[in-house]
Design an enzyme around this catalytic site. Structure first.
Site, PDB file in Angstrom:
ATOM      1  N   CYS A 129     -23.173  -5.453 -23.546  1.00 19.69           N
ATOM      2  CA  CYS A 129     -21.744  -5.733 -23.082  1.00 19.69           C
ATOM      3  C   CYS A 129     -21.837  -7.227 -22.754  1.00 19.69           C
ATOM      4  O   CYS A 129     -22.868  -7.719 -22.058  1.00 19.69           O
ATOM      5  CB  CYS A 129     -21.511  -4.960 -21.702  1.00 19.69           C
ATOM      6  SG  CYS A 129     -20.130  -5.531 -20.625  1.00 19.69           S
TER       7      CYS A 129
ATOM      8  N   CYS B  98     -16.708  -9.205 -27.124  1.00 19.27           N
ATOM      9  CA  CYS B  98     -16.718  -8.041 -26.324  1.00 19.27           C
ATOM     10  C   CYS B  98     -17.072  -7.010 -27.074  1.00 19.27           C
ATOM     11  O   CYS B  98     -16.582  -6.517 -28.308  1.00 19.27           O
ATOM     12  CB  CYS B  98     -14.989  -8.042 -26.021  1.00 19.27           C
ATOM     13  SG  CYS B  98     -14.633  -6.333 -25.295  1.00 19.27           S
TER      14      CYS B  98
ATOM     15  N   HIS C 101     -20.588  -8.961 -20.436  1.00 22.51           N
ATOM     16  CA  HIS C 101     -20.698  -9.392 -19.127  1.00 22.51           C
ATOM     17  C   HIS C 101     -22.001  -9.211 -18.602  1.00 22.51           C
ATOM     18  O   HIS C 101     -22.535  -9.763 -17.610  1.00 22.51           O
ATOM     19  CB  HIS C 101     -19.811  -8.139 -18.251  1.00 22.51           C
ATOM     20  CG  HIS C 101     -18.342  -8.455 -18.144  1.00 22.51           C
ATOM     21  ND1 HIS C 101     -17.492  -8.307 -19.284  1.00 22.51           N
ATOM     22  CD2 HIS C 101     -17.361  -8.969 -17.286  1.00 22.51           C
ATOM     23  CE1 HIS C 101     -16.290  -8.459 -18.989  1.00 22.51           C
ATOM     24  NE2 HIS C 101     -16.172  -9.090 -17.937  1.00 22.51           N
TER      25      HIS C 101
ATOM     26  N   GLU D 246     -15.972  -8.794 -12.413  1.00 24.94           N
ATOM     27  CA  GLU D 246     -14.687  -9.263 -12.533  1.00 24.94           C
ATOM     28  C   GLU D 246     -14.507  -9.695 -11.104  1.00 24.94           C
ATOM     29  O   GLU D 246     -13.388 -10.660 -10.849  1.00 24.94           O
ATOM     30  CB  GLU D 246     -13.647  -8.363 -13.266  1.00 24.94           C
ATOM     31  CG  GLU D 246     -13.906  -8.336 -14.611  1.00 24.94           C
ATOM     32  CD  GLU D 246     -13.575  -9.502 -15.628  1.00 24.94           C
ATOM     33  OE1 GLU D 246     -12.534 -10.138 -15.135  1.00 24.94           O
ATOM     34  OE2 GLU D 246     -14.199  -9.916 -16.413  1.00 24.94           O
TER      35      GLU D 246
ATOM     36  N   ASP E 239     -12.299 -11.922 -25.025  1.00 29.06           N
ATOM     37  CA  ASP E 239     -12.912 -10.954 -24.173  1.00 29.06           C
ATOM     38  C   ASP E 239     -11.808 -10.350 -23.394  1.00 29.06           C
ATOM     39  O   ASP E 239     -10.900 -10.749 -23.088  1.00 29.06           O
ATOM     40  CB  ASP E 239     -14.001 -11.492 -23.309  1.00 29.06           C
ATOM     41  CG  ASP E 239     -14.905 -10.334 -22.538  1.00 29.06           C
ATOM     42  OD1 ASP E 239     -15.041  -9.419 -23.250  1.00 29.06           O
ATOM     43  OD2 ASP E 239     -15.244 -10.600 -21.386  1.00 29.06           O
ATOM     44  N   SER E 240     -12.360  -9.226 -22.782  1.00 26.04           N
ATOM     45  CA  SER E 240     -11.304  -8.693 -21.742  1.00 26.04           C
ATOM     46  C   SER E 240     -11.121  -9.137 -20.458  1.00 26.04           C
ATOM     47  O   SER E 240     -10.524  -9.219 -19.746  1.00 26.04           O
ATOM     48  CB  SER E 240     -11.763  -7.155 -21.448  1.00 26.04           C
ATOM     49  OG  SER E 240     -13.119  -7.266 -21.072  1.00 26.04           O
TER      50      SER E 240
HETATM   51  N1  DGL Z   1     -17.351  -7.725 -21.889  1.00 29.30           N
HETATM   52  C1  DGL Z   1     -17.031  -6.672 -22.877  1.00 29.30           C
HETATM   53  C2  DGL Z   1     -18.042  -5.843 -23.531  1.00 29.30           C
HETATM   54  O1  DGL Z   1     -18.826  -6.598 -23.971  1.00 29.30           O
HETATM   55  C3  DGL Z   1     -15.838  -5.704 -21.919  1.00 29.30           C
HETATM   56  C4  DGL Z   1     -16.161  -4.987 -20.759  1.00 29.30           C
HETATM   57  C5  DGL Z   1     -15.057  -4.412 -20.212  1.00 29.30           C
HETATM   58  O2  DGL Z   1     -13.731  -4.820 -20.122  1.00 29.30           O
HETATM   59  O3  DGL Z   1     -15.073  -3.156 -19.754  1.00 29.30           O
HETATM   60  O4  DGL Z   1     -18.113  -4.672 -23.713  1.00 29.30           O
END
Ligand code: DGL
Length: 269
Positions: A194, A70, A196, A162, A7-8
């Site tokens: 997402c 992600c 997150h 984050e 993931d990012s």
């Molecule tokens: N958690 C990620 C997603 O599912 C990335 C969010 C990001 O880095 O903007 O899109």
């Protein structure tokens, strides 16, 4: 023996956690590209380059299978990485398909033609890059007919998570849900597109109301991964599990420990 999870940043921990619970005997090597998060405001070329570099590092560390936990990377980079050819014995998979299979009442891996499904009005919450890619609508159109999707780009939410600023994240989620409801007053289902966002799942559910079924990816991706590994046991790979970040390991470890409520130690990638 490890499966790579990418993931990012910290969002993929929601997928990792579910996968660890579902597959306690499998080791996972988690890679957080924290130095470059958030991905959701980057362009597709940049997301592709960053994702490819991280996936290559996971393959080189002994992972045969890498899960892009992600949506932004799955939307902007997965198809390109797969189409240009992966090294022998290696695979990379994304997180959209299991979610859409669940939404459209399919068995894992069912690639039969699109058909009518129960759900007709779907709200999609995702990053600006995921919304711009329209990848969710494309994958849905391969599997279902006549589903109306309204997408809401949730600017700022990943940054707030984050940074550990959950009060800001909550306020932003409520305002994005309000914006979505102005466009689609009565969604039947809401997709947290997402990884997150499951960290804010209760806020989404409260703002949407109890009648809306909220789909988040952790358990769905874990279940479909278990099915995949049963069919492809060689994909479990070699090497040890662990946690890698391109960011500051101490800071990322603190945040991860806060989110998962257990001790997590990241090392430098
Ligand atoms: N958690 C990620 C997603 O599912 C990335 C969010 C990001 O880095 O903007 O899109």
């Amino acid at each position: 023996m490890a499966v790579g999870i990418f993931d990012s940043g910290l969002g993929g921990l929601t997928v990792l956690n579910a996968a660890q619970q579902r597959l306690p005997d499998v080791d996972f090597l988690y890679f957080a590209d924290s130095a470059h998060a958030p991905y959701g405001v980057r362009d597709a070329q940049n997301i592709y380059e960053l994702t490819k570099a991280a996936v290559t590092q996971l393959w080189d560390s002994g992972c045969n299978l890498v899960i892009l936990a992600c949506n932004t990377a799955s939307a902007a980079a997965l198809r390109r990485i797969q189409e240009e050819g992966v090294p022998p014995g290696k695979r990379v998979l994304g997180v959209f398909v299991p979610l859409i299979e669940a939404l459209t009442e399919r068995q894992w891996g069912d690639n039969s033609p699109p058909r009518e499904v129960e759900v007709k009005h779907v709200a999609l919450f995702a990053t600006p890059a995921t919304v711009a890619s329209r990848a969710f609508q494309r994958e849905l159109a391969f599997r279902a007919i006549g589903v109306d999707v309204e997408a809401q780009a949730c600017g700022g939410v990943v940054d707030a998570i984050e940074d550990g600023d959950l009060i800001l994240a909550e306020a932003l989620v409520r305002s994005h849900v309000d914006a979505l409801k102005r466009k689609m007053p009565d969604p039947q289902a809401a997709i947290l597109g997402c990884t997150h966002y499951p960290l804010m799942e209760q806020t989404f559910q409260d703002a949407l109301g109890a009648d809306v079924q909220v789909y988040s990816q952790g358990a769905l991706v874990a279940e479909s991964l278990a099915d995949y590994l049963q069919r492809h046991p060689d994909m479990i790979g070699e090497g040890a599990g662990g946690y890698l970040t391109t960011g500051n390991p101490a800071r990322v470890s603190d945040r991860a420990t806060q989110f998962l409520r257990r001790q997590i130690r990241f090392d430098a990638a």
